[in-house]
Design an enzyme around this catalytic site. Structure first.
Site, PDB file in Angstrom:
ATOM      1  N   GLY A   1       0.835  -1.197   0.000  1.00 19.75           N
ATOM      2  CA  GLY A   1       0.000   0.000   0.000  1.00 19.75           C
ATOM      3  C   GLY A   1       0.872   1.250   0.000  1.00 19.75           C
ATOM      4  O   GLY A   1       0.568   2.242  -0.668  1.00 19.75           O
TER       5      GLY A   1
ATOM      6  N   GLN B   1      -7.509   1.179   4.234  1.00 19.15           N
ATOM      7  CA  GLN B   1      -8.356   0.688   5.334  1.00 19.15           C
ATOM      8  C   GLN B   1      -9.804   0.469   4.913  1.00 19.15           C
ATOM      9  O   GLN B   1     -10.549  -0.194   5.630  1.00 19.15           O
ATOM     10  CB  GLN B   1      -8.321   1.652   6.524  1.00 19.15           C
ATOM     11  CG  GLN B   1      -7.011   1.655   7.291  1.00 19.15           C
ATOM     12  CD  GLN B   1      -6.709   0.346   7.998  1.00 19.15           C
ATOM     13  OE1 GLN B   1      -7.557  -0.526   8.166  1.00 19.15           O
ATOM     14  NE2 GLN B   1      -5.467   0.186   8.410  1.00 19.15           N
TER      15      GLN B   1
ATOM     16  N   CYS C   1       3.419   2.696  13.090  1.00 16.70           N
ATOM     17  CA  CYS C   1       4.647   3.409  12.729  1.00 16.70           C
ATOM     18  C   CYS C   1       5.136   4.292  13.859  1.00 16.70           C
ATOM     19  O   CYS C   1       6.309   4.611  13.939  1.00 16.70           O
ATOM     20  CB  CYS C   1       4.412   4.265  11.496  1.00 16.70           C
ATOM     21  SG  CYS C   1       3.438   3.402  10.280  1.00 16.70           S
TER      22      CYS C   1
HETATM   23  C1  LIG Z   1      -1.432  -0.065   6.298  1.00 19.08           C
HETATM   24  C2  LIG Z   1      -1.696   1.236   5.612  1.00 19.08           C
HETATM   25  C3  LIG Z   1      -0.869   1.698   4.585  1.00 19.08           C
HETATM   26  C4  LIG Z   1       0.384   0.968   4.167  1.00 19.08           C
HETATM   27  O1  LIG Z   1       0.132  -0.242   3.512  1.00 19.08           O
HETATM   28  P1  LIG Z   1       1.321  -1.337   3.474  1.00 19.08           P
HETATM   29  O2  LIG Z   1       0.827  -2.371   2.525  1.00 19.08           O
HETATM   30  O3  LIG Z   1       1.455  -1.846   4.874  1.00 19.08           O
HETATM   31  O4  LIG Z   1       2.535  -0.637   3.001  1.00 19.08           O
HETATM   32  C5  LIG Z   1      -1.186   2.891   3.975  1.00 19.08           C
HETATM   33  N1  LIG Z   1      -2.266   3.588   4.342  1.00 19.08           N
HETATM   34  C6  LIG Z   1      -3.093   3.180   5.320  1.00 19.08           C
HETATM   35  C7  LIG Z   1      -4.280   4.002   5.660  1.00 19.08           C
HETATM   36  C8  LIG Z   1      -2.835   1.999   5.991  1.00 19.08           C
HETATM   37  O5  LIG Z   1      -3.634   1.614   6.978  1.00 19.08           O
END
Ligand SMILES: *Cc1c(COP(=O)(O)O)cnc(C)c1O
Length: 387
Positions: free
Chosen positions: A72, A180, A326
Site C-alpha cells: 500500500g 483501510q 509506525c
Molecule cells: C497499512 C496502511 C498503509 C500501508 O500499507 P502497506 O501495505 O502496509 O505498506 C497505507 N495507508 C493506510 C491508511 C494503511 O492503513
C-alpha cells in the site's frame, strides 16, 4: 492463555482459502509471468485473474486500471510522486490532510523539499476533513488532492465523493488512500469519481507485500520503479505472482462476505465500545461515532499512557495498539488525535481496538474483564490521576 487479536488495522491473518490459492504458485506454477512458455503462461493467468478480482472489488471498469505494487505504501508513493511529476508543468501545489498515513505524509514532506507546496487540510473534532478549508486552499496551481478514505487510527470515513467533485471542478487529480476501506465498505470508483486509489492485501486477509494502485484510464503518473516492461510499463519488477493470486482471492472473499462480516463485526465492536465506556470511568471515544469503519474504535483512557496499557494487555494475551504501528515505540502523541484537537492528557492514553472476522463474543467479554482492573491499577500509580 486465551489470545485475542484486536489489531486488524495493523495487519490481518491470511485467510486459509487465500493461502490455499497462493500455494500452487510457489509449488507447481513457479514460472516467470513474462516468459512465453507454458510455465510463464500459467503464472500470467494468475495475475490476470487477480487483476479481474481486484477491479471488481472497487468497481473499476477496465482491468488495466489496476497496477499491482509491492505494498500500500508503494501505491501511495506512486500516486503522489507519479502525479506530481507528471503534472509539474501545470502546477506545484498539492492538498492533503493532517491525518493521513505516513505513507502519504512523508511523501508530501519529500515533495516539499523538491519544490512542491503542500497544504495540510485540517479536520474537525470528529476527525472529518473540513471541506470549506479544503476548498479555500485550492489555487490555480493545485494539481493533486490526496485524502484518505478511512483513517487507520480512528476508522473515520471521509467525504471522498464530495472531495472528488471539488477536485474535478477545479481540474485537479484526486487520490485516495483507501487501504483501510477497501474490502470493508462498498467502493465504486466510477460513482466516487476518484482518479487514483491505493489498496493493500494484508489489511483484508491477504498476504503482506502486495498492493495496487487504481489509475483511471487516461491518467499517466510517472513510474517510480524503472526496469522491465511489467504492468504495461508502469511498475517494473517481476510480479509477486502468489501474492497477487492471494490478493485476488482475498478481494473475492471480501466482496462476497462484506455485508455479513460487517454486521457481525459491528455488533462486536459496539459491544466492546459500550462495555469499556460504561465500565471504566474517564474514558472517551475518539472520532465520529457513526461515520467510521465497523471494525474500529479508538478510546482515550485519561491520565494514562497507551503503551503501558498495551504491555499489560499483552501479558493477558490481548493485542491492541496505540494509533499507528509506525509511531509505536515513540511516546509522541498521535498526529491524528492531535489534529482532532484531543488534548495530550487524553491522546497519550488512547488505544485503538480494531476487530476482524475471526473475533467472537467471548473475545470481547474477555477483553472488557481484563481491561478494567489493569486501568484501575495503572491509574493508582499515575501521578496525573487524583482519584
Ligand atoms: C497499512 C496502511 C498503509 C500501508 O500499507 P502497506 O501495505 O502496509 O505498506 C497505507 N495507508 C493506510 C491508511 C494503511 O492503513
Amino acid at each position: 492463555m486465551r489470545k485475542v487479536y484486536l489489531d486488524h488495522n495493523a495487519t490481518t491473518p491470511v485467510d486459509p482459502l487465500v493461502l490455499e490459492a497462493m500455494l500452487p504458485y510457489y509449488r507447481e506454477y513457479f514460472g516467470n509471468p513474462s516468459s512465453i512458455h507454458e510455465f510463464g503462461r500459467l503464472a500470467r493467468k494468475a495475475i490476470d485473474d487477480g487483476r479481474v478480482s481486484a477491479a471488481k472489488l472497487i468497481g473499476a471498469k477496465d482491468v488495466d486500471e489496476i497496477v499491482f505494487t509491492g505494498s500500500g505504501t508503494e501505491a501511495d508513493n506512486f500516486a503522489l510522486k507519479g502525479a506530481a511529476d507528471a503534472l509539474k508543468q501545470k502546477g506545484n501545489h498539492i492538498i492533503t490532510s493532517a491525518i493521513e498515513h505516513h505513507a502519504v505524509l512523508n511523501v508530501c514532506k519529500a515533495l516539499e523539499k523538491s519544490g512542491f507546496k503542500v497544504t495540510y487540510a485540517p479536520v474537525d473534532k470528529s476527525g472529518i476533513v473540513k471541506l470549506d478549508e479544503l476548498k479555500k486552499a485550492i489555487t490555480d496551481k493545485t494539481i493533486l488532492i490526496s485524502i484518505m478514505y478511512a483513517n487507520n487510527e480512528t476508522g473515520v470515513i471521509q467525504p471522498v465523493e464530495e472531495i472528488a467533485k471539488i477536485a474535478k471542478e477545479k481540474g485537479a487529480l484526486f487520490h485516495t488512500d483507501a487501504v483501510q476501506a477497501v474490502g470493508k465498505v462498498p467502493i465504486d470508483v466510477s460513482k466516487l469519481g476518484v482518479d487514483l486509489l491505493s489498496a493493500s492485501a494484508h489489511k483484508i486477509y491477504g498476504p503482506k507485500g502486495v498492493g495496487f494502485l487504481y489509475i483511471r484510464k487516461g491518467i499517466k503518473p510517472t513510474p517510480i520503479l524503472l526496469g522491465g516492461h511489467h504492468e504495461k510499463n508502469r511498475r517494473a519488477g517481476t510480479e509477486n505472482v502468489a501474492g497477487i493470486a492471494g490478493f485476488g482471492k482475498a478481494a473475492e472473499l471480501a466482496l462476497k462476505n462484506m455485508d455479513k462480516d460487517a454486521q457481525r463485526v459491528r455488533s462486536l465492536r459496539d459491544g466492546l465500545e459500550k462495555g469499556i465506556l460504561s465500565a471504566i470511568p474517564h474514558t472517551y471515544l475518539n472520532g465520529h461515532p457513526e461515520k467510521r469503519l465497523c471494525t474500529t474504535t479508538n478510546i482515550s483512557f485519561e491520565f494514562l499512557e497507551g503503551e503501558s496499557i498495551i504491555l499489560n494487555l499483552d501479558m493477558e494475551g490481548i493485542a491492541v495498539s496505540t494509533g499507528s504501528a509506525c509511531t509505536s515505540g515513540s511516546l509522541e502523541p498521535s498526529h491524528v488525535l492531535t489534529a482532532m484537537g484531543v488534548e495530550a492528557v487524553r491522546s497519550q492514553g488512547s488505544l485503538r481496538f480494531s476487530l476482524g472476522k475471526e473475533n467472537t463474543e467471548e473475545d470481547i467479554d474477555y477483553v472488557i474483564k481484563a481491561l478494567a482492573p489493569i486501568i484501575e491499577r495503572l491509574r493508582k500509580m499515575s501521578p496525573l490521576y487524583k482519584g
